[in-house]
Design an enzyme around this catalytic site. Structure first.
Site, PDB file in Angstrom:
ATOM      1  CG  ASP A  69       6.501  39.271   8.550  1.00  0.00           C
ATOM      2  OD1 ASP A  69       6.008  38.124   8.671  1.00  0.00           O
ATOM      3  OD2 ASP A  69       7.549  39.623   9.112  1.00  0.00           O
ATOM      4  N   GLY A  70       3.788  41.390   5.422  1.00  0.00           N
ATOM      5  CA  GLY A  70       2.875  42.444   4.984  1.00  0.00           C
ATOM      6  C   GLY A  70       1.468  41.915   4.764  1.00  0.00           C
ATOM      7  NE  ARG A  74      -3.552  42.908   1.748  1.00  0.00           N
ATOM      8  CZ  ARG A  74      -4.385  42.131   1.045  1.00  0.00           C
ATOM      9  NH1 ARG A  74      -5.683  42.407   1.018  1.00  0.00           N
ATOM     10  NH2 ARG A  74      -3.930  41.098   0.367  1.00  0.00           N
ATOM     11  CG  ASN A 138       4.649  45.368  12.270  1.00  0.00           C
ATOM     12  OD1 ASN A 138       4.529  44.544  13.167  1.00  0.00           O
ATOM     13  ND2 ASN A 138       5.365  45.129  11.187  1.00  0.00           N
ATOM     14  CG  ASP A 139       5.827  50.283  12.132  1.00  0.00           C
ATOM     15  OD1 ASP A 139       5.206  50.688  11.146  1.00  0.00           O
ATOM     16  OD2 ASP A 139       6.760  49.459  12.048  1.00  0.00           O
ATOM     17  CG  ASP A 168      16.216  61.777   8.611  1.00  0.00           C
ATOM     18  OD1 ASP A 168      16.306  63.012   8.765  1.00  0.00           O
ATOM     19  OD2 ASP A 168      17.088  61.096   8.049  1.00  0.00           O
ATOM     20  CB  ALA A 203      18.337  59.510  10.872  1.00  0.00           C
TER      21      ALA A 203
END
Length: 295
Positions: A69-70, A74, A138-139, A168, A203
């Site tokens: 996925d990475g 890219r 993605n994000d 966090d 968190a």
């Protein structure tokens, strides 16, 4: 793909792509097309692939991502300026984004030749901060540094204050990215066909700890409060910069920013079911029956 002239490769930095190369070279040769790749990547493959610079790679007719996925992310970021379609080939563990696994590559190329494929648009995010711009499929995550104060920020929608988080990290995800960092933080699974932005605290330390999903037409500003620590800005898991208290990060959805080849072999839901190991109804019935007996 009948006018195919150049095929670009995007490779995982460590996984061995050799199993895919003969099929790709043979396919390109039948089309009288050239296979090219980036310096430092294709030099470990051998003859038959020409090294080109990034600006030439995105001018090809097709990008093939060989990795996980990475690597696919890219390749999609590389493709973003030109809109070249990307075919994802998964090497190793099951991924969400890659269309096919390595053993299926010859058959997939035959499907492409026969015209039995579609090109599916994917949304991305544009994040403007600290005088620069980054793109993510993605994000985008604002993450506290260990030992530093929490990520304290206000989410403003269409210029108006909406919610405040102390956490966090705070993640802004596309629907494609809902199964990545956002999911690990307890966020929902969102269909990749949806268009919008998912905002979720990681968190959380604040009273309001729920994710929100915003329309594609609603620009989002993340405004760091004075109580926040300095935060790292991660784009698709890669460090893109730092922001300080008082800074802002503006996030916009970019519709049709990327294009991926879809062959129809598996759906997003099938891949999600396998990857996330979602229980079968029969298994749930068994658990429920056991609970009723124990109760």
């Amino acid at each position: 793909m009948h006018d195919l002239k150049q095929v670009g490769l995007v490779l995982h930095p460590r996984r061995d792509p050799d199993g895919a190369i003969p099929a790709l070279l043979d396919w390109a040769d039948r089309h009288d097309a050239e296979v090219v790749g980036l310096p430092g990547e294709v030099d470990r493959i051998g003859a038959g692939i020409r090294e080109v610079q990034q600006e030439d790679l995105v001018g090809t007719d097709l990008l093939v991502s060989l990795g996980g996925d990475g690597t696919m992310l890219r390749a999609m970021r590389l493709s973003q300026p030109s809109g070249v379609p990307v075919l994802g080939v998964n090497l190793g563990r099951l991924g969400f984004l890659a269309e096919i696994d390595l053993p299926d590559l010859p058959g997939a190329l035959a499907e492409v030749d026969a015209g039995r494929y579609t090109v599916e648009a994917r949304v991305a995010m544009q994040a403007d901060f600290a005088g620069g711009t980054s793109f993510a499929f993605n994000d985008v995550a604002l993450v506290r540094h260990p030992g530093h104060p929490v990520a304290a920020l206000e989410v403003r929608v269409e210029g108006q204050p909406f919610v405040r988080y102390a956490a966090d990290a705070v993640v802004v995800a596309t629907p494609t990215g809902s199964t990545a960092y956002s999911f690990s933080a307890g966020g929902p699974i969102v269909s990749p066909r949806a268009e919008g932005l998912l905002v979720i605290p990681v968190a959380p330390h604040s009273t309001f700890n729920r994710a929100v999903f915003l329309s594609a037409q609603e620009p989002v500003r993340l405004e760091l409060l004075s109580s926040s620590g300095q935060l790292a800005v991660e784009v698709d898991g890669l460090l893109a910069g730092e922001v300080d208290p008082g800074s802002t990060v503006d996030v916009f959805l970019c519709a049709r920013a990327g294009r991926v080849i879809r062959l129809g072999g598996t759906t997003f839901y099938q891949r999600a079911r396998r990857k996330l190991r979602l229980a079968d109804p029969a298994e749930l019935d068994g658990v429920g029956g056991q609970l009723r007996q124990d109760g």
